[in-house]
Design an enzyme around this catalytic site. Structure first.
Site, PDB file in Angstrom:
ATOM      1  N   ARG A 118       0.838  -1.184   0.000  1.00 16.36           N
ATOM      2  CA  ARG A 118       0.000   0.000   0.000  1.00 16.36           C
ATOM      3  C   ARG A 118       0.880   1.243   0.000  1.00 16.36           C
ATOM      4  O   ARG A 118       2.095   1.179   0.065  1.00 16.36           O
ATOM      5  CB  ARG A 118      -0.914   0.003   1.234  1.00 16.36           C
ATOM      6  CG  ARG A 118      -1.852  -1.189   1.315  1.00 16.36           C
ATOM      7  CD  ARG A 118      -2.552  -1.228   2.653  1.00 16.36           C
ATOM      8  NE  ARG A 118      -3.271   0.013   2.931  1.00 16.36           N
ATOM      9  CZ  ARG A 118      -3.788   0.323   4.114  1.00 16.36           C
ATOM     10  NH1 ARG A 118      -3.673  -0.520   5.125  1.00 16.36           N
ATOM     11  NH2 ARG A 118      -4.433   1.454   4.296  1.00 16.36           N
ATOM     12  N   GLY A 119       0.224   2.391  -0.049  1.00 12.10           N
ATOM     13  CA  GLY A 119       0.921   3.652   0.120  1.00 12.10           C
ATOM     14  C   GLY A 119       1.907   3.951  -0.989  1.00 12.10           C
ATOM     15  O   GLY A 119       1.694   3.641  -2.161  1.00 12.10           O
ATOM     16  N   GLY A 132       3.311  14.054   3.948  1.00 10.60           N
ATOM     17  CA  GLY A 132       2.426  14.431   5.043  1.00 10.60           C
ATOM     18  C   GLY A 132       1.036  14.674   4.494  1.00 10.60           C
ATOM     19  O   GLY A 132       0.736  14.358   3.350  1.00 10.60           O
ATOM     20  N   TYR A 173      10.312   6.681  15.526  1.00 10.11           N
ATOM     21  CA  TYR A 173      10.031   6.721  14.092  1.00 10.11           C
ATOM     22  C   TYR A 173      10.439   8.070  13.512  1.00 10.11           C
ATOM     23  O   TYR A 173      11.110   8.145  12.481  1.00 10.11           O
ATOM     24  CB  TYR A 173       8.546   6.456  13.870  1.00 10.11           C
ATOM     25  CG  TYR A 173       8.097   6.448  12.424  1.00 10.11           C
ATOM     26  CD1 TYR A 173       8.088   5.264  11.701  1.00 10.11           C
ATOM     27  CD2 TYR A 173       7.654   7.605  11.788  1.00 10.11           C
ATOM     28  CE1 TYR A 173       7.655   5.228  10.380  1.00 10.11           C
ATOM     29  CE2 TYR A 173       7.225   7.591  10.477  1.00 10.11           C
ATOM     30  CZ  TYR A 173       7.227   6.399   9.773  1.00 10.11           C
ATOM     31  OH  TYR A 173       6.805   6.383   8.472  1.00 10.11           O
TER      32      TYR A 173
END
Length: 236
Positions: A22-23, A183, A153
Site C-alpha cells: 500500500r501507500g 504528510g 520513528y
C-alpha cells in the site's frame, strides 16, 4: 474516467521498490509501470510479494525479502539485473512504527527494530544497487519519509533526511539520491487520482523525481503534504 497516460518514459529501465503493498510503494510501482518501466517489488512474504506484483501488472515481479536481510537483498538486486539487465531506480519505502510512544518508554529491541527498518534498510539497499550497477552506469535513489507522531520513528526519519544528503554527496555524479517527505495523509495514499486532476499522487511525484526531468536534482528532500505542516522537515 479513462485510462491514465503517464507523463514519463521509463522504457528499458528497472526499478526496485522496497516496502509494502500500500501507500508510496504501490503508488510508485504503478506509476513507473504505467510509464513502461520494469518493477521489482521487494517485501516480506512470497504471497504478499506475488500479490503486489499481480496488482501492478505489466513487467512487475515480486520478491520475498525482508528489508534488513542483507543476503536476500543482494540476491534480489542481482536477480533484477539478471532478469531485466539493469537496476536504474531504487525506491526505499520500507518502514515500521513498532515503537509507538515516548522515547523514555522504549527499550533497546524496539530501538534496533525501528532504526533498522527505517534507517539502516535504505542505506543497505542503496549500497547494494550502487555496487551492483549504479556507480558504473548511473541511477536514481528515492527515500520516503513519513510523518508519524512517534519519537523513534520520527528520529529515524529525521536521520534519513541527513543520510539522503550524505549518500548524494558520496555517490554523485553517477547516482542521484533524494527524499520525499509525505504528510497531509499522503503517506498512506493510494494511486487514486485526486478530484482536481492535479498530480499530487505519491507515485507521480516519485516518478517525476526519478525521471530525466529532474536530472540535476540530488541531495534534496521534497516536502509533499498538501500544505499541511511537516514539522519533521521544517524543524531541521
Amino acid at each position: 474516467m479513462g485510462a491514465e497516460v503517464s507523463r514519463f518514459d521509463f522504457s528499458g529501465r528497472t526499478a526496485v521498490i522496497t516496502g509494502g503493498m500500500r501507500g508510496a510503494a504501490s503508488a510508485a510501482a504503478q506509476a513507473i509501470s504505467r510509464a513502461g518501466g520494469n518493477v521489482v517489488l521487494a517485501l516480506p512474504g512470497r504471497d504478499a510479494a506475488n500479490a503486489a506484483a499481480a496488482a501492478v501488472g505489466g513487467n512487475a515481479v515480486g520478491v520475498a525479502v525482508g528489508a534488513v536481510d542483507q543476503e536476500a537483498a543482494q540476491r534480489c538486486v542481482e536477480s533484477a539485473i539478471d532478469r531485466f539487465g539493469s537496476v536504474d531506480i531504487l525506491v526505499n519505502t520500507s518502514g515500521t512504527d513498532h515503537a509507538r510512544g515516548r522515547l523514555v518508554d522504549q527499550d533497546y529491541l524496539r530501538f534496533t527494530k525501528t532504526l533498522g527498518v527505517n534507517l539502516w534498510a535504505p542505506i543497505l539497499w542503496t549500497s547494494l544497487v550502487a555496487r551492483a550497477w549504479m556507480s558504473e552506469h548511473g541511477g536514481v535513489v528515492i527515500n520516503t519519509v513519513g510523518g508519524a507522531d512517534s519519537g523513534l520513528y520520527s528520529a529515524a526519519h529525521a536521520a534519513l533526511i541527513h543520510v539522503t544528503g550524505q549518500l548524494a554527496a558520496e555517490l554523485s555524479p553517477a547516482v542521484r539520491v533524494n527524499a520525499i517527505a509525505l504528510g497531509g495523509g499522503l503517506a498512506g495514499a493510494t494511486t487514486t487520482p485526486p478530484p482536481s486532476g492535479e498530480p499530487d499522487d505519491p507515485g507521480e511525484i516519485i516518478a517525476h523525481l526519478a525521471s530525466d526531468a529532474q536530472r540535476w536534482v540530488t541531495g534534496e528532500t521534497l516536502v509533499v503534504d498538501r500544505g499541511a505542516s511537516t514539522g519533521l522537515v521544517r524543524a531541521l
